[in-house]
Design a protein around this motif. Sequence first.
Motif, PDB file in Angstrom:
ATOM      1  N   GLY A   1     -14.631  -1.884   3.761  1.00 27.84           N
ATOM      2  CA  GLY A   1     -13.953  -0.610   3.582  1.00 27.84           C
ATOM      3  C   GLY A   1     -12.459  -0.807   3.411  1.00 27.84           C
ATOM      4  O   GLY A   1     -11.896  -1.784   3.907  1.00 27.84           O
ATOM      5  N   ARG A   2     -11.822   0.144   2.728  1.00 23.52           N
ATOM      6  CA  ARG A   2     -10.377   0.073   2.556  1.00 23.52           C
ATOM      7  C   ARG A   2      -9.700   0.823   3.700  1.00 23.52           C
ATOM      8  O   ARG A   2     -10.282   1.710   4.315  1.00 23.52           O
ATOM      9  CB  ARG A   2      -9.936   0.648   1.218  1.00 23.52           C
ATOM     10  N   THR A   3      -8.469   0.448   3.986  1.00 23.27           N
ATOM     11  CA  THR A   3      -7.702   1.091   5.050  1.00 23.27           C
ATOM     12  C   THR A   3      -6.614   1.974   4.439  1.00 23.27           C
ATOM     13  O   THR A   3      -6.213   1.777   3.288  1.00 23.27           O
ATOM     14  CB  THR A   3      -7.041   0.060   5.974  1.00 23.27           C
ATOM     15  N   PRO A   4      -6.084   2.928   5.216  1.00 20.40           N
ATOM     16  CA  PRO A   4      -4.985   3.764   4.707  1.00 20.40           C
ATOM     17  C   PRO A   4      -3.711   2.976   4.440  1.00 20.40           C
ATOM     18  O   PRO A   4      -2.828   3.460   3.727  1.00 20.40           O
ATOM     19  CB  PRO A   4      -4.780   4.794   5.834  1.00 20.40           C
ATOM     20  N   TRP A   5      -3.592   1.773   5.021  1.00 17.36           N
ATOM     21  CA  TRP A   5      -2.404   0.936   4.785  1.00 17.36           C
ATOM     22  C   TRP A   5      -2.687  -0.121   3.717  1.00 17.36           C
ATOM     23  O   TRP A   5      -2.010  -1.139   3.610  1.00 17.36           O
ATOM     24  CB  TRP A   5      -1.905   0.305   6.082  1.00 17.36           C
ATOM     25  N   ASN A   6      -3.710   0.135   2.905  1.00 20.92           N
ATOM     26  CA  ASN A   6      -3.988  -0.663   1.704  1.00 20.92           C
ATOM     27  C   ASN A   6      -4.356  -2.111   1.986  1.00 20.92           C
ATOM     28  O   ASN A   6      -3.836  -3.045   1.363  1.00 20.92           O
ATOM     29  CB  ASN A   6      -2.815  -0.592   0.720  1.00 20.92           C
ATOM     30  N   THR A   7      -5.261  -2.302   2.923  1.00 24.30           N
ATOM     31  CA  THR A   7      -5.930  -3.590   3.083  1.00 24.30           C
ATOM     32  C   THR A   7      -7.431  -3.369   2.901  1.00 24.30           C
ATOM     33  O   THR A   7      -7.918  -2.233   2.938  1.00 24.30           O
ATOM     34  CB  THR A   7      -5.649  -4.226   4.456  1.00 24.30           C
ATOM     35  N   TRP A   8      -8.144  -4.468   2.672  1.00 23.80           N
ATOM     36  CA  TRP A   8      -9.593  -4.426   2.481  1.00 23.80           C
ATOM     37  C   TRP A   8     -10.258  -5.106   3.664  1.00 23.80           C
ATOM     38  O   TRP A   8      -9.947  -6.260   3.985  1.00 23.80           O
ATOM     39  CB  TRP A   8      -9.977  -5.122   1.182  1.00 23.80           C
ATOM     40  N   LEU A   9     -11.187  -4.386   4.328  1.00 24.10           N
ATOM     41  CA  LEU A   9     -11.963  -4.944   5.425  1.00 24.10           C
ATOM     42  C   LEU A   9     -13.250  -5.520   4.851  1.00 24.10           C
ATOM     43  O   LEU A   9     -14.110  -4.777   4.374  1.00 24.10           O
ATOM     44  CB  LEU A   9     -12.274  -3.869   6.469  1.00 24.10           C
ATOM     45  N   SER A  10     -13.355  -6.841   4.883  1.00 22.74           N
ATOM     46  CA  SER A  10     -14.524  -7.534   4.346  1.00 22.74           C
ATOM     47  C   SER A  10     -15.427  -7.928   5.512  1.00 22.74           C
ATOM     48  O   SER A  10     -15.001  -8.628   6.425  1.00 22.74           O
ATOM     49  CB  SER A  10     -14.082  -8.780   3.562  1.00 22.74           C
ATOM     50  N   CYS A  11     -16.679  -7.477   5.460  1.00 24.21           N
ATOM     51  CA  CYS A  11     -17.584  -7.603   6.610  1.00 24.21           C
ATOM     52  C   CYS A  11     -18.673  -8.643   6.359  1.00 24.21           C
ATOM     53  O   CYS A  11     -19.338  -8.609   5.316  1.00 24.21           O
ATOM     54  CB  CYS A  11     -18.231  -6.257   6.911  1.00 24.21           C
ATOM     55  N   GLU A  12     -18.877  -9.521   7.323  1.00 25.22           N
ATOM     56  CA  GLU A  12     -19.940 -10.523   7.243  1.00 25.22           C
ATOM     57  C   GLU A  12     -21.258  -9.933   7.759  1.00 25.22           C
ATOM     58  O   GLU A  12     -21.342  -9.492   8.911  1.00 25.22           O
ATOM     59  CB  GLU A  12     -19.591 -11.743   8.085  1.00 25.22           C
ATOM     60  N   GLU A  13     -22.265  -9.964   6.904  1.00 25.95           N
ATOM     61  CA  GLU A  13     -23.588  -9.494   7.309  1.00 25.95           C
ATOM     62  C   GLU A  13     -24.425 -10.690   7.766  1.00 25.95           C
ATOM     63  O   GLU A  13     -25.328 -11.164   7.081  1.00 25.95           O
ATOM     64  CB  GLU A  13     -24.286  -8.766   6.150  1.00 25.95           C
ATOM     65  N   VAL A  14     -24.092 -11.163   8.962  1.00 24.72           N
ATOM     66  CA  VAL A  14     -24.746 -12.329   9.526  1.00 24.72           C
ATOM     67  C   VAL A  14     -24.695 -12.196  11.040  1.00 24.72           C
ATOM     68  O   VAL A  14     -23.847 -11.472  11.580  1.00 24.72           O
ATOM     69  CB  VAL A  14     -24.042 -13.628   9.048  1.00 24.72           C
ATOM     70  N   PHE A  15     -25.594 -12.849  11.737  1.00 25.65           N
ATOM     71  CA  PHE A  15     -25.607 -12.811  13.196  1.00 25.65           C
ATOM     72  C   PHE A  15     -24.225 -13.174  13.749  1.00 25.65           C
ATOM     73  O   PHE A  15     -23.657 -14.188  13.380  1.00 25.65           O
ATOM     74  CB  PHE A  15     -26.660 -13.795  13.718  1.00 25.65           C
ATOM     75  N   ARG A  16     -23.674 -12.297  14.564  1.00 28.38           N
ATOM     76  CA  ARG A  16     -22.342 -12.447  15.138  1.00 28.38           C
ATOM     77  C   ARG A  16     -21.268 -12.532  14.049  1.00 28.38           C
ATOM     78  O   ARG A  16     -20.265 -13.227  14.175  1.00 28.38           O
ATOM     79  CB  ARG A  16     -22.258 -13.660  16.075  1.00 28.38           C
ATOM     80  N   GLY A  17     -21.477 -11.789  12.984  1.00 32.02           N
ATOM     81  CA  GLY A  17     -20.508 -11.759  11.891  1.00 32.02           C
ATOM     82  C   GLY A  17     -19.203 -11.108  12.301  1.00 32.02           C
ATOM     83  O   GLY A  17     -19.126 -10.370  13.294  1.00 32.02           O
ATOM     84  N   ARG A  18     -18.184 -11.351  11.517  1.00 32.50           N
ATOM     85  CA  ARG A  18     -16.849 -10.823  11.792  1.00 32.50           C
ATOM     86  C   ARG A  18     -16.408  -9.874  10.689  1.00 32.50           C
ATOM     87  O   ARG A  18     -16.944  -9.863   9.585  1.00 32.50           O
ATOM     88  CB  ARG A  18     -15.834 -11.955  11.882  1.00 32.50           C
ATOM     89  N   VAL A  19     -15.358  -9.106  11.011  1.00 33.85           N
ATOM     90  CA  VAL A  19     -14.623  -8.332  10.029  1.00 33.85           C
ATOM     91  C   VAL A  19     -13.335  -9.087   9.716  1.00 33.85           C
ATOM     92  O   VAL A  19     -12.625  -9.519  10.631  1.00 33.85           O
ATOM     93  CB  VAL A  19     -14.282  -6.922  10.549  1.00 33.85           C
ATOM     94  N   TYR A  20     -13.036  -9.239   8.432  1.00 29.37           N
ATOM     95  CA  TYR A  20     -11.790  -9.884   7.993  1.00 29.37           C
ATOM     96  C   TYR A  20     -10.926  -8.852   7.291  1.00 29.37           C
ATOM     97  O   TYR A  20     -11.386  -8.160   6.374  1.00 29.37           O
ATOM     98  CB  TYR A  20     -12.084 -11.051   7.055  1.00 29.37           C
ATOM     99  N   GLU A  21      -9.674  -8.765   7.717  1.00 27.42           N
ATOM    100  CA  GLU A  21      -8.733  -7.881   7.046  1.00 27.42           C
ATOM    101  C   GLU A  21      -8.003  -8.690   5.981  1.00 27.42           C
ATOM    102  O   GLU A  21      -7.360  -9.697   6.286  1.00 27.42           O
ATOM    103  CB  GLU A  21      -7.749  -7.266   8.031  1.00 27.42           C
TER     104      GLU A  21
END
Length: 387
Positions: free
Chosen positions: A139-159
Amino acid sequence: MRRRTFLTAVSAGLGAVAFSGAVWHEAAASASRSLPSGGLRAGAGPYGPLGAADANGVALPAGFRSRVVARSGRLTGGLLWHPAPDGGACFADGDGWIYVSNSEVPLVGGASAIRFRADGSIERAYRILDGTTLNCAGGRTPWNTWLSCEEVFRGRVYETDPYGARAAQARPAMGRFKHEAAACDPDHRAVYLTEDESDGCLYRFTPDVWGDLSRGRLDVLCGTGGDGVEWRPVPDPTPGVFERQTRHQVAAARHFDGGEGCHYAAGVCYFTAKGDRKVWAYDTARQTVTSVYDGGGTLDGVDNITGLPSGDLYVAEDGGNMEINVITPDGVVAPVLRLDGQAESEITGPAFSPDGTRLYFSSQRGPSGETAGTGGITYEVTGPFRR
């Protein structure tokens, strides 16, 4: 990356489709209203029927046109475009714009970006995230970054930085679980997160400081009876491999079968669940969760979701007949495009250009059905979208 196996026979007739107009209209004001009797208006959508597939294999209404902007394994703007393109978003950039796209493959997934000039031509493409695995939606943020999400066991969100100037940062405070999508709620200064598990949850991350996702509180949606819900803290947002996972830490947590896309608009967080075959709506004012689409119409295989200020939602299909359908505020569900000859793929990453005239999306595996190879295709559709 995966082939969906949840699809079952579609209930016959439009009567199987259920909408809740009360959450659809005036949600922030908590106004009570419902759609006309029958719920769904039969007939063509706001753009009319789909025509025959064009030279790119895309069936569109009159007045719309498509082009291919990238293919997996081929050069685009000087970059070898990634395999298995998935979640995406657009960002304004001077007189042009940027489309970012995840790559849902193991170990080298990450995300890439395409920078478009004002006339729509491609200026360049570049990587914004490397060394991560199965990056699905985000998802995108209001401060113009992209949240990239790992769809894996114990995955992380990367900004990540769609402009390519800053290095990506892991955001473990947003939880370690099988992430799918994220939607920012600037009204309540929170981020909603879906979880792609058969008993997945809907989470809410509230950062200590809005705009800084490095610290904050992770809550899980819990049922209170009927449609009522409340949020309760997740005791351990970053559990170890053998510890109780986030979705099982709070006994009252409400579960959804295969959380997918997520989109926030006008006080409502809309999210999809592929196993439930529903589009859900969390009304922040009423503190309720209701289904606004229960299947049975032209939309099946609900997955990624986005929207426009007009109130129209656009839902991409994983499986089904490879369409993006519009759900309008007045109760119409209708296809706005279809990809022919791509039954082994899924539609991913729908996102509108900043001016709302161009829709970007990908066919993750294309006609070949290849995930890790050269099957993926990223498209642009231009037309008179209701903005």
